[in-house]
Design an enzyme around this catalytic site. Structure first.
Site, short mmCIF file in Angstrom:
data_model
loop_
_atom_site.label_atom_id
_atom_site.label_comp_id
_atom_site.label_asym_id
_atom_site.label_seq_id
_atom_site.Cartn_x
_atom_site.Cartn_y
_atom_site.Cartn_z
N ASP A 1 -2.06 -16.63 12.06
CA ASP A 1 -0.87 -17.37 12.28
C ASP A 1 -0.12 -17.61 13.69
OD1 ASP A 1 -0.52 -16.67 9.52
OD2 ASP A 1 0.60 -15.02 9.66
N ASP B 1 0.91 -17.49 -7.61
CA ASP B 1 1.77 -16.97 -6.54
C ASP B 1 2.69 -18.05 -5.78
OD1 ASP B 1 2.79 -15.04 -5.00
OD2 ASP B 1 0.91 -14.64 -3.76
N ASP C 1 7.50 -6.76 0.05
CA ASP C 1 7.23 -8.20 -0.06
C ASP C 1 8.19 -8.79 -0.94
OD1 ASP C 1 5.86 -8.21 2.33
OD2 ASP C 1 4.10 -9.40 1.54
N HIS D 1 3.37 -10.53 -7.01
CA HIS D 1 2.30 -10.01 -7.38
C HIS D 1 2.35 -9.07 -8.64
CE1 HIS D 1 0.46 -10.36 -3.01
NE2 HIS D 1 0.72 -11.27 -3.46
N ASP E 1 8.09 -12.87 2.72
CA ASP E 1 6.53 -13.55 2.35
C ASP E 1 7.06 -14.65 1.44
OD1 ASP E 1 4.19 -14.10 2.12
OD2 ASP E 1 3.48 -12.20 1.23
N ASP F 1 5.77 -17.70 -4.43
CA ASP F 1 6.30 -17.18 -3.16
C ASP F 1 7.68 -17.77 -2.73
OD1 ASP F 1 4.13 -15.62 -2.19
OD2 ASP F 1 3.05 -17.31 -1.15
N GLU G 1 -1.39 -3.89 0.08
CA GLU G 1 -0.63 -4.76 -0.90
C GLU G 1 -1.43 -5.22 -1.85
OE1 GLU G 1 1.34 -7.70 1.36
OE2 GLU G 1 1.30 -9.00 -0.36
N HIS H 1 0.07 -12.51 10.44
CA HIS H 1 -1.50 -12.43 10.53
C HIS H 1 -1.90 -13.11 11.68
CE1 HIS H 1 -0.29 -13.52 6.09
NE2 HIS H 1 -1.61 -13.07 5.75
N GLU I 1 4.81 -6.29 -3.53
CA GLU I 1 5.38 -7.74 -3.68
C GLU I 1 5.93 -8.11 -5.12
OE1 GLU I 1 3.51 -10.80 -1.21
OE2 GLU I 1 3.57 -12.09 -2.96
C1 XUL Z 1 -0.73 -13.21 -0.41
C2 XUL Z 1 0.16 -12.25 0.27
C3 XUL Z 1 -0.15 -12.18 1.79
C4 XUL Z 1 0.08 -10.83 2.36
C5 XUL Z 1 -0.35 -10.60 3.77
O1 XUL Z 1 -0.27 -13.21 -1.84
O2 XUL Z 1 1.33 -11.81 -0.10
O3 XUL Z 1 0.52 -13.26 2.33
O4 XUL Z 1 1.44 -10.45 2.31
O5 XUL Z 1 -1.66 -11.11 3.88
CO CO Z 2 2.86 -10.45 0.41
#
Ligand code: XUL
Ligand code: CO
Length: 429
Positions: A102, A305, A294, A269, A337, A307, A230, A99, A266
């Site tokens: 970042d 989430d 992702d 998600h 991610d 991650d 996404e 991003h 993702e």
């Molecule tokens: C948030 C997410 C983000 C996107 C990019 O859940 O997945 O990091 O991948 O904005």
């Molecule tokens: Co993501």
């Protein structure tokens, strides 16, 4: 100066290796279905989780110990650039994603922020040139700054819409400058907390207007990346507009955007939407909009989430099954991610986590190739639907059948019995 002096270059040593700094399954040059693993998997390191995340959670401050912690903001950003390219080199990963927020500190004004971005983008460009590493995708953070409290392109405040548009304009210019393969839109705070104070139609119309403006500007400046949406159902907002693959598809179709976008799906998600990862990938694949991945997995027992790095072999197998059936991800790839847990605060943990994720996807790729090669699932599915290959089934599929012709058929057919044959073809009774 090296940012990770204690870590060697990670090599493939095979499944019997006990070396924690080695791949056991990811062998970049090994061929599967005529392509190398490197070509199939197109791994990408997520800048934000790897070089920015501190391990802070709602109950405590960050724990991560990084050599750049004590530097001033711009120097810290520069150190992270150096860390990124050393990390990519040592991990044998070709791509990264970020991003805007970042890579460079936000300034007091938009102009100042853009100036900071220019300094770092020039540095990234030089490093890309000298290392051959590439940008899988970039995006703009339209959720962290308090101005986005009510959303960005779906905010009730037109000034916020304008600011977000200006940031995306810059994001597209950066993507072009760095030769990004894709540009991602994750909804961030594009959703609502309460319908009682929300103009649902205006917000979604504005989101579509915003995306059209982005498509137009990319065309104007000759930035030819694949645009990706996404989907995510919730978090941070109660309801996010790009809820899941099917919702995003309907949105793209309604607003005449389907041929301009694909999806970045993702795993975590999907879990939050109450779907499996493969459900999301399949939905996108059969509609021709599977763009990128992702790879972070969630925890089925937790509703947020998390991650996590992907370590579930069944999930990566079924995911790679969809990717192979899609004939690859095209310009997309597999961005992690994912972040290390708060207790994994040392630099080395970043390497162990990526090794685990890459090995799990490599094993998944091999298992998926075997499933396809031996037609394990294809045979079952073909057999299950064989009643549509001839007779009345073929008439239905070809569009020849009508309610009248089907009634005539049903009136003369034998009763449908719950036999084994009936589950695949009533004709066979
Ligand atoms: C948030 C997410 C983000 C996107 C990019 O859940 O997945 O990091 O991948 O904005
Ligand atoms: Co993501």
């Amino acid at each position: 100066m090296s940012k990770f002096p204690n870590v060697p270059k990670i090599q493939y040593e095979g499944r019997s290796s006990k070396n924690p700094f080695a791949f056991k399954h990811y062998n970049p040059q090994e061929t599967v279905f005529g392509k190398t693993m490197e070509e199939h998997l197109r791994f990408a390191v997520a800048y934000w989780h790897t070089f920015n995340a501190s391990g802070a959670d709602p109950f405590g401050v960050g724990t991560a110990v990084r050599s750049w912690d004590s530097l001033s903001p711009l120097d810290r950003s520069k150190a992270r650039v150096e860390a990124n390219f050393e990390f990519l080199e040592k991990m044998n990963v070709n791509f990264y994603c970020f991003h805007d927020a970042d890579i460079a500190p936000e300034g007091a004004t938009l102009a100042e922020t853009n100036k900071n971005l220019d300094v770092i983008v020039a540095m990234l460009k030089d490093y890309q040139k000298s290392t051959g590493k590439r940008l899988l995708w970039n995006t703009v953070n339209m959720f962290s700054n308090p101005r986005y409290v009510h959303g960005a392109s779906t905010s009730n405040n037109a000034d916020v819409f304008a600011y977000a548009a200006a940031s995306v304009k810059k994001g597209l210019e950066i993507g072009k400058e760095l030769g990004a393969e894709n540009y991602v839109f994750w909804g961030g705070r594009e959703g609502y907390e309460s319908l009682l104070n929300t103009d649902l139609k205006l917000e979604q119309d504005n989101l579509a207007r915003f995306l059209h403006m982005a498509v137009d500007y990319a065309k104007e400046i000759g930035f030819d990346a694949q645009f990706l949406i996404e989907p995510k159902p919730k978090e941070p907002t109660k309801h996010q507009y790009d809820y899941d693959a099917a919702t995003a598809l309907a949105f793209l179709q309604s607003y005449d955007l389907k041929d301009k976008f694909k999806l970045n799906l993702e795993a975590n998600h999907a879990t939050l939407a109450g779907h499996t990862f493969e459900h999301e990938l399949r939905t996108a694949r059969i509609n021709g909009i599977l763009g990128s991945i992702d790879a972070n997995q969630g925890d089925l027992l937790l509703g947020w989430d998390t991650d996590e790095f992907p370590t579930d072999l069944v999930s990566t197998t079924l995911a790679m099954f969809e990717v192979l059936k899609n004939d690859g991800l095209g310009r997309g790839g597999i961005n992690f991610d994912a972040k290390v847990r708060r207790s994994s605060f040392e630099d080395e943990d970043l390497f162990f986590a990526h090794i685990a994720g890459m090995d799990t996807f490599a094993r998944g790729l091999k298992a998926a190739a075997k499933l396809i090669d031996e037609r394990v699932l294809d045979e079952i599915v073909e057999n299950r639907y064989r009643s549509f290959q001839e007779g009345i089934g073929a008439d239905i599929v070809s569009g020849k059948a009508t309610l009248k012709s089907l009634e005539a058929y049903a009136l003369q057919a034998k009763p449908i019995k719950m036999s084994r044959a009936a589950s695949s073809s009533s004709n066979l009774l």
